[in-house]
Design a protein around this motif. Structure first.
Motif, PDB file in Angstrom:
ATOM      1  N   GLY A  76       0.876  -0.953   0.302  1.00  0.00           N
ATOM      2  CA  GLY A  76      -0.068  -0.068   0.637  1.00  0.00           C
ATOM      3  C   GLY A  76       1.020   1.407  -0.015  1.00  0.00           C
ATOM      4  O   GLY A  76       2.266   1.089  -0.129  1.00  0.00           O
ATOM      5  N   PRO A  77       0.317   1.892  -0.221  1.00  0.00           N
ATOM      6  CA  PRO A  77       1.193   3.841  -0.116  1.00  0.00           C
ATOM      7  C   PRO A  77       1.168   4.073   1.066  1.00  0.00           C
ATOM      8  O   PRO A  77       0.482   3.251   2.356  1.00  0.00           O
ATOM      9  N   ALA A  78       2.247   5.503   1.290  1.00  0.00           N
ATOM     10  CA  ALA A  78       2.791   5.047   2.813  1.00  0.00           C
ATOM     11  C   ALA A  78       1.258   5.346   3.633  1.00  0.00           C
ATOM     12  O   ALA A  78       1.570   5.378   4.706  1.00  0.00           O
ATOM     13  N   GLU A  79       0.504   6.675   3.457  1.00  0.00           N
ATOM     14  CA  GLU A  79      -0.459   6.706   4.228  1.00  0.00           C
ATOM     15  C   GLU A  79      -1.742   5.579   4.700  1.00  0.00           C
ATOM     16  O   GLU A  79      -2.265   6.076   5.717  1.00  0.00           O
ATOM     17  N   THR A  80      -1.340   4.592   4.226  1.00  0.00           N
ATOM     18  CA  THR A  80      -2.026   3.046   4.360  1.00  0.00           C
ATOM     19  C   THR A  80      -0.714   2.126   6.153  1.00  0.00           C
ATOM     20  O   THR A  80      -0.793   0.906   6.023  1.00  0.00           O
ATOM     21  N   GLN A  81       0.069   2.782   6.226  1.00  0.00           N
ATOM     22  CA  GLN A  81       1.028   2.156   6.770  1.00  0.00           C
ATOM     23  C   GLN A  81       0.696   2.042   8.260  1.00  0.00           C
ATOM     24  O   GLN A  81       0.360   1.269   8.555  1.00  0.00           O
ATOM     25  N   THR A  85      -0.215  -1.697   6.138  1.00  0.00           N
ATOM     26  CA  THR A  85       0.952  -2.071   5.320  1.00  0.00           C
ATOM     27  C   THR A  85       2.055  -2.957   5.906  1.00  0.00           C
ATOM     28  O   THR A  85       2.572  -2.282   7.021  1.00  0.00           O
ATOM     29  N   THR A  86       2.108  -4.063   4.881  1.00  0.00           N
ATOM     30  CA  THR A  86       3.418  -4.017   6.020  1.00  0.00           C
ATOM     31  C   THR A  86       4.618  -3.908   4.271  1.00  0.00           C
ATOM     32  O   THR A  86       5.594  -3.868   4.689  1.00  0.00           O
ATOM     33  N   GLN A  87       4.460  -3.900   3.425  1.00  0.00           N
ATOM     34  CA  GLN A  87       5.229  -2.940   1.959  1.00  0.00           C
ATOM     35  C   GLN A  87       5.093  -1.992   1.161  1.00  0.00           C
ATOM     36  O   GLN A  87       3.795  -1.755   0.667  1.00  0.00           O
ATOM     37  N   VAL A  88       5.322  -0.726   2.378  1.00  0.00           N
ATOM     38  CA  VAL A  88       4.955   0.638   1.408  1.00  0.00           C
ATOM     39  C   VAL A  88       5.551   0.235  -0.358  1.00  0.00           C
ATOM     40  O   VAL A  88       6.832  -0.190  -0.195  1.00  0.00           O
ATOM     41  N   VAL A  89       4.887   0.841  -1.331  1.00  0.00           N
ATOM     42  CA  VAL A  89       4.973   1.176  -2.236  1.00  0.00           C
ATOM     43  C   VAL A  89       4.092   2.003  -3.133  1.00  0.00           C
ATOM     44  O   VAL A  89       3.444   3.371  -2.953  1.00  0.00           O
ATOM     45  N   GLU A  90       5.501   2.751  -4.696  1.00  0.00           N
ATOM     46  CA  GLU A  90       4.767   4.496  -4.404  1.00  0.00           C
ATOM     47  C   GLU A  90       5.602   4.066  -6.033  1.00  0.00           C
ATOM     48  O   GLU A  90       5.842   3.033  -6.951  1.00  0.00           O
TER      49      GLU A  90
END
Length: 252
Positions: A76-81, A85-90
């Motif tokens: 997920g994006p940083a806003e879902t940390q 979310t276990t792996q932030v993607v962009e």
């Protein structure tokens, strides 16, 4: 992979991709109960979760799913940390799950950190693009959303738009009010009315079809420009988009 939609809440769709080994990828699980039911009935083995943004109706089921399947990777994006979310993607990154690659691109507008996932032909676009419409601007600007839609509009014709809500009927009612003489819009509005009268899904849809009937993708269309010019003279397509979004916000 096979694409399946699980209805949730009043009008959400939780999308699931399932391979021949019953391994599945779950997109935006806003609630866990219908997902658990589908997993049990179909004997699926969850592999990963993809999140598009932080709103509760897209992430609410993540904690329960992780409790039951602690091995799950949650992208997920940083806003879902703080949503599991276990792996932030962009933007620009690729997610590889069981040999299937998903391209990630940023689509701010609905939220500031919204992202989409594309693995031909599937586009999981959350609340950015809807059939016949687009998401409300809760955190982003009209210019940001316009650019986000341009990214989507650059994808191939056969792209399947897997958005997260069954909003098509209301969106087509709005489109028909904006361009009442447009045959493609009027014909599709009638088709959607028939589908919804039978409680049938209108999703997924092809991007080719959206280019014909979605006014938010037609900001350079001469008929739409002429319609807008009846009220105001807007030279830039992003300004015309902002005009449309404002009209939709106040449409009943």
């Amino acid at each position: 992979m096979n694409l399946i939609s699980i209805p949730a809440f009043e009008d959400n769709y939780i999308w699931v991709l399932v391979d021949d080994d019953r391994r599945c990828i779950i997109v935006d699980p806003g609630e866990s109960a219908p997902v658990f039911q589908a997993i049990k009935e179909n004997r699926w083995q969850p592999e990963a979760i993809l999140l598009t943004h932080h709103h509760h109706d897209h992430v609410g089921g993540v904690p329960d799913l992780l409790a039951q399947f602690p091995h799950l990777a949650v992208y997920g994006p940083a806003e879902t940390q703080d949503k599991g979310t276990t792996q932030v993607v962009e933007e620009g990154e690729n997610v590889l799950i069981r040999g299937y690659e998903f391209s990630v691109f940023a689509t701010p507008g609905h939220t500031s950190g919204h992202i989409c996932y594309y693995s031909k032909p599937y586009l999981f676009c959350g609340d950015t693009l809807f059939s016949g419409g687009c998401g409300r601007l809760f955190e982003g600007t009209p210019a940001q959303m316009y650019q986000s839609l341009q990214k989507i509009n650059a994808l191939p014709d056969d792209t399947l738009i897997c958005c997260a809500h069954e909003y098509t009927l209301g969106n087509m009612k709005f489109a028909a009010s904006i361009l009442p003489d447009d045959r493609a819009i009027q014909d599709y509005y009638l088709k959607v009315k028939e589908l919804r009268a039978k409680n049938q899904n209108t999703l997924p849809v092809t991007l080719k079809n959206e280019r014909k009937i979605n006014v938010f993708l037609r900001t350079n269309d001469i008929d739409l420009i002429n319609k807008i010019n009846q009220e105001t003279n807007l030279q830039q397509p992003d300004a015309r988009f902002a005009w449309l979004r404002s009209k939709k916000d106040n449409f009943r």
